[in-house]
Design a protein around this motif. Structure first.
Motif, PDB file in Angstrom:
ATOM      1  N   SER A  42       0.844  -1.204   0.000  1.00  0.00           N
ATOM      2  CA  SER A  42       0.000   0.000   0.000  1.00  0.00           C
ATOM      3  C   SER A  42       0.875   1.249   0.000  1.00  0.00           C
ATOM      4  O   SER A  42       1.951   1.277   0.606  1.00  0.00           O
ATOM      5  CB  SER A  42      -0.949   0.004   1.194  1.00  0.00           C
ATOM      6  OG  SER A  42      -0.222  -0.096   2.393  1.00  0.00           O
ATOM      7  N   ARG A  63      -1.279   6.790   1.028  1.00  0.00           N
ATOM      8  CA  ARG A  63      -2.375   7.686   0.623  1.00  0.00           C
ATOM      9  C   ARG A  63      -3.517   7.513   1.609  1.00  0.00           C
ATOM     10  O   ARG A  63      -3.682   6.418   2.164  1.00  0.00           O
ATOM     11  CB  ARG A  63      -2.876   7.288  -0.782  1.00  0.00           C
ATOM     12  CG  ARG A  63      -1.959   7.683  -1.917  1.00  0.00           C
ATOM     13  CD  ARG A  63      -2.658   7.399  -3.249  1.00  0.00           C
ATOM     14  NE  ARG A  63      -2.831   5.976  -3.477  1.00  0.00           N
ATOM     15  CZ  ARG A  63      -1.979   5.208  -4.170  1.00  0.00           C
ATOM     16  NH1 ARG A  63      -0.906   5.749  -4.707  1.00  0.00           N
ATOM     17  NH2 ARG A  63      -2.202   3.938  -4.330  1.00  0.00           N
ATOM     18  N   PRO A  64      -4.309   8.524   1.794  1.00  0.00           N
ATOM     19  CA  PRO A  64      -5.478   8.328   2.664  1.00  0.00           C
ATOM     20  C   PRO A  64      -6.385   7.267   2.059  1.00  0.00           C
ATOM     21  O   PRO A  64      -6.583   7.246   0.843  1.00  0.00           O
ATOM     22  CB  PRO A  64      -6.170   9.703   2.649  1.00  0.00           C
ATOM     23  CG  PRO A  64      -5.205  10.657   2.022  1.00  0.00           C
ATOM     24  CD  PRO A  64      -4.227   9.879   1.234  1.00  0.00           C
ATOM     25  N   ASN A  65      -6.884   6.366   2.862  1.00  0.00           N
ATOM     26  CA  ASN A  65      -7.775   5.278   2.424  1.00  0.00           C
ATOM     27  C   ASN A  65      -7.148   4.407   1.325  1.00  0.00           C
ATOM     28  O   ASN A  65      -7.847   3.928   0.433  1.00  0.00           O
ATOM     29  CB  ASN A  65      -9.117   5.818   1.917  1.00  0.00           C
ATOM     30  CG  ASN A  65      -9.786   6.696   2.956  1.00  0.00           C
ATOM     31  OD1 ASN A  65      -9.778   6.375   4.145  1.00  0.00           O
ATOM     32  ND2 ASN A  65     -10.342   7.811   2.516  1.00  0.00           N
ATOM     33  N   ALA A  66      -5.832   4.250   1.375  1.00  0.00           N
ATOM     34  CA  ALA A  66      -5.160   3.457   0.319  1.00  0.00           C
ATOM     35  C   ALA A  66      -5.567   1.989   0.438  1.00  0.00           C
ATOM     36  O   ALA A  66      -5.652   1.446   1.545  1.00  0.00           O
ATOM     37  CB  ALA A  66      -3.655   3.590   0.454  1.00  0.00           C
ATOM     38  N   ASN A  67      -5.822   1.388  -0.718  1.00  0.00           N
ATOM     39  CA  ASN A  67      -6.104  -0.042  -0.726  1.00  0.00           C
ATOM     40  C   ASN A  67      -4.805  -0.818  -0.590  1.00  0.00           C
ATOM     41  O   ASN A  67      -3.764  -0.374  -1.059  1.00  0.00           O
ATOM     42  CB  ASN A  67      -6.747  -0.448  -2.064  1.00  0.00           C
ATOM     43  CG  ASN A  67      -8.189  -0.028  -2.111  1.00  0.00           C
ATOM     44  OD1 ASN A  67      -8.836   0.107  -1.070  1.00  0.00           O
ATOM     45  ND2 ASN A  67      -8.687   0.193  -3.311  1.00  0.00           N
ATOM     46  N   GLU A  68      -4.910  -1.974   0.018  1.00  0.00           N
ATOM     47  CA  GLU A  68      -3.752  -2.874   0.036  1.00  0.00           C
ATOM     48  C   GLU A  68      -3.847  -3.789  -1.173  1.00  0.00           C
ATOM     49  O   GLU A  68      -4.890  -4.435  -1.388  1.00  0.00           O
ATOM     50  CB  GLU A  68      -3.769  -3.727   1.304  1.00  0.00           C
ATOM     51  CG  GLU A  68      -3.318  -2.985   2.544  1.00  0.00           C
ATOM     52  CD  GLU A  68      -3.103  -3.958   3.685  1.00  0.00           C
ATOM     53  OE1 GLU A  68      -3.968  -4.844   3.859  1.00  0.00           O
ATOM     54  OE2 GLU A  68      -2.089  -3.848   4.381  1.00  0.00           O
TER      55      GLU A  68
END
Lengths: 135, 379
Positions: free
Chosen positions: B147, B150-155
């Motif tokens: 990941s 970033r804010p709210n980054a997806n893994e």
């Protein structure tokens, strides 16, 4: 087989079964196929009756006639009956002590189970003649 | 100064105590090299007028490991920003450069390939080869979740299978480690050349490393009885089938044992059957059919750990195998016409029965599972 053949009723009578060389293994072990009819046998297992012959005679008559054998195992009429297998007289022109154990009407799985159980009983009883080294 | 660059969360049994086993550290080096390779390609593409990369280009992408987060082992990769202009920018929002875009592009490439889509536009195909070392040390049950900060980054999950698929986007084959069991078919003592056969029938000709005189001697004296475990690196094709052995690192001879010798004797006897062998005008069984049963049983034995059975023909169309382990009496009949296998199991103690009939090749795992359950473990 005609339905008229008399059923064997002496539960102590031994039924001799020839062990084919391909079914004989190291350590006097035999495969369970020895006690299961093949497709050509139409559901009947060929045996010889101990009340009419000896295991040795049964063996000699077999190898001098129709097939190869390394020895003779046996189960009794009663042991077959315990597995819901009826036995019948079936004298032949060249084998007056021939008999049949009836596997008809059984599923493939039931035939396998009964063959394995009979082989286990016969092995524990031991060879009635032989075994001779397969030649 | 340092700036967060990426988090790589390692998941799997080896990482459950939150530590990074040292043997997996090269994964971080491989990740860094992948980012650098993609960044270089991006720079070249975006600066077609420049014949060379700027001096010290790689120094601009200094990735460091300063912390491994708990949970599962999750190394935090940080980037050291050294240029004054960039340091000034960091306080605000630094303009993403080639390294940042490389990281995002790598992430999107992994995501695309894992869902069967095309590589993202602009991904440099030449950099695909850098996926080879990244994920190389992962085991079947292990994954890396990547990941970006970033804010709210997806893994984005990454594993061995995704790695292999990425490599197949670059060519017809990929390289990977292997651990195989094989039968020694022939051996040339003088040249060290030998041929082995895998349980699926495939033949390979690796070079036997020095120091295996014992294998050579046994193989020469008793051909068909030598089985070996092989470890190394090989080239795999799109069907995940090994095409050749690139490097053979370890060879272990398996104990031949009486069961294996008997098995081979049975095979030889079946191959030597003559007309009327069953007293019922039976014809000999074709060698290719015997070979099919042999390979099938060896696959069960070598790959699925099933004991070696006794083997014998019943009719010209049926070969049967039997196992007797303790009170369990188990059989498998191979129908050579239909290629079905009929399995039957009986406990001589409890009279419990089980049976199964399936197309043998299509249901190998099911056959192996049946036998594993029915046969007691041999201690």
């Amino acid at each position: 087989m005609s339905a008229a053949k008399p059923q064997l009723t002496n539960h102590d009578e031994e039924l001799f079964r020839q062990v084919a060389p391909k079914d004989y293994r190291v350590g006097n072990v035999v495969t369970s196929v020895t006690f299961r009819p093949l497709p050509k046998d139409e559901g009947y297992l060929s045996v010889d009756r101990s009340s009419l012959t000896t295991a040795e005679n049964s063996f000699l008559q077999f190898v001098n006639g129709i097939g190869n054998s390394v020895g003779v195992l046996a189960v009794t009429v009663g042991e077959c009956a315990n597995e819901q297998l009826n036995s019948y007289e079936d004298p032949l022109p060249n084998n007056g002590w021939h008999a049949l154990v009836d596997f008809n009407g059984l599923t493939r799985g039931q035939q396998e189970t009964k063959a394995k159980l009979l082989r286990d009983i016969a092995e524990k009883r031991g060879y009635r003649h032989g075994p001779l080294p397969p030649g | 100064m340092l700036q967060p660059f990426a988090k790589l969360r390692f998941v799997g049994a080896r990482f459950e105590d939150h530590g990074m086993p040292l043997e997996t550290l090269p994964e971080l080096v491989a990740y860094r090299n992948l980012i650098v390779a993609v960044a270089k390609e991006l720079y070249r593409r975006e600066n077609p007028d420049k014949r060379r990369l700027p001096k010290h280009f790689e120094d601009r992408i200094r990735l460091e490991l300063r912390n491994v987060e708990g949970g599962s082992a999750a190394p935090i990769v940080e980037r050291r920003v050294t240029r004054q202009a960039e340091i000034a920018e960091v306080a605000e929002t630094r303009t993403p450069d080639e390294a940042d875009r490389a990281r995002d592009l790598v992430e999107r490439a992994i995501e695309a390939v894992s869902t069967g889509q095309e590589l993202p536009a602009g991904f440099p195909v030449d950099a695909l080869a850098f996926f080879a070392p990244f994920g190389h040390s992962l085991r079947e049950d292990e994954q890396i979740f990547i990941s970006a900060p970033r804010p709210n980054a997806n893994e984005v999950p990454y594993n061995k299978e995704i790695r292999n698929n990425l490599l197949l986007r670059a060519g017809e084959t990929y390289s990977d480690d292997f651990a195989l069991l094989a039968e020694v078919m022939s051996i040339e003592i003088q040249t060290g050349g030998w041929e082995v056969r895998l349980p699926d029938g495939q033949r390979l000709r690796p070079t036997l490393p020095l120091g295996h005189e014992e294998i050579s001697a046994v193989a020469e004296q008793a051909p068909g009885t030598v089985f070996v475990g092989l470890r190394g690196q090989g080239t795999y094709n799109r069907n995940r089938k090994i095409e050749k052995i690139d490097a053979l690192e370890e060879v272990t001879m398996l104990e031949p044992g009486q069961a294996l010798v008997n098995f081979n004797t049975s095979l030889r006897q079946i191959n030597e059957l003559t007309q009327n062998w069953d007293g019922n005008d039976g014809v000999p069984i074709p060698v290719k059919d015997v070979d099919w049963v042999k390979r099938y049983v060896l696959n069960l034995t070598l790959v699925h750990d099933i004991p070696i059975p006794i083997l014998f023909p019943i009719t010209p169309n049926v070969i049967r195998s039997e196992w007797r382990v303790q009170q369990m009496d188990v059989s498998a009949e191979f129908d050579l016409s239909t290629r079905n296998v009929y399995l039957h199991s009986l406990s001589l103690e409890t009279r419990r029965e089980a049976e199964l009939e399936v197309a043998a090749d299509e249901h190998l795992s099911q056959v192996a599972a049946f036998l594993s359950v029915q046969l007691p473990e041999i201690v």
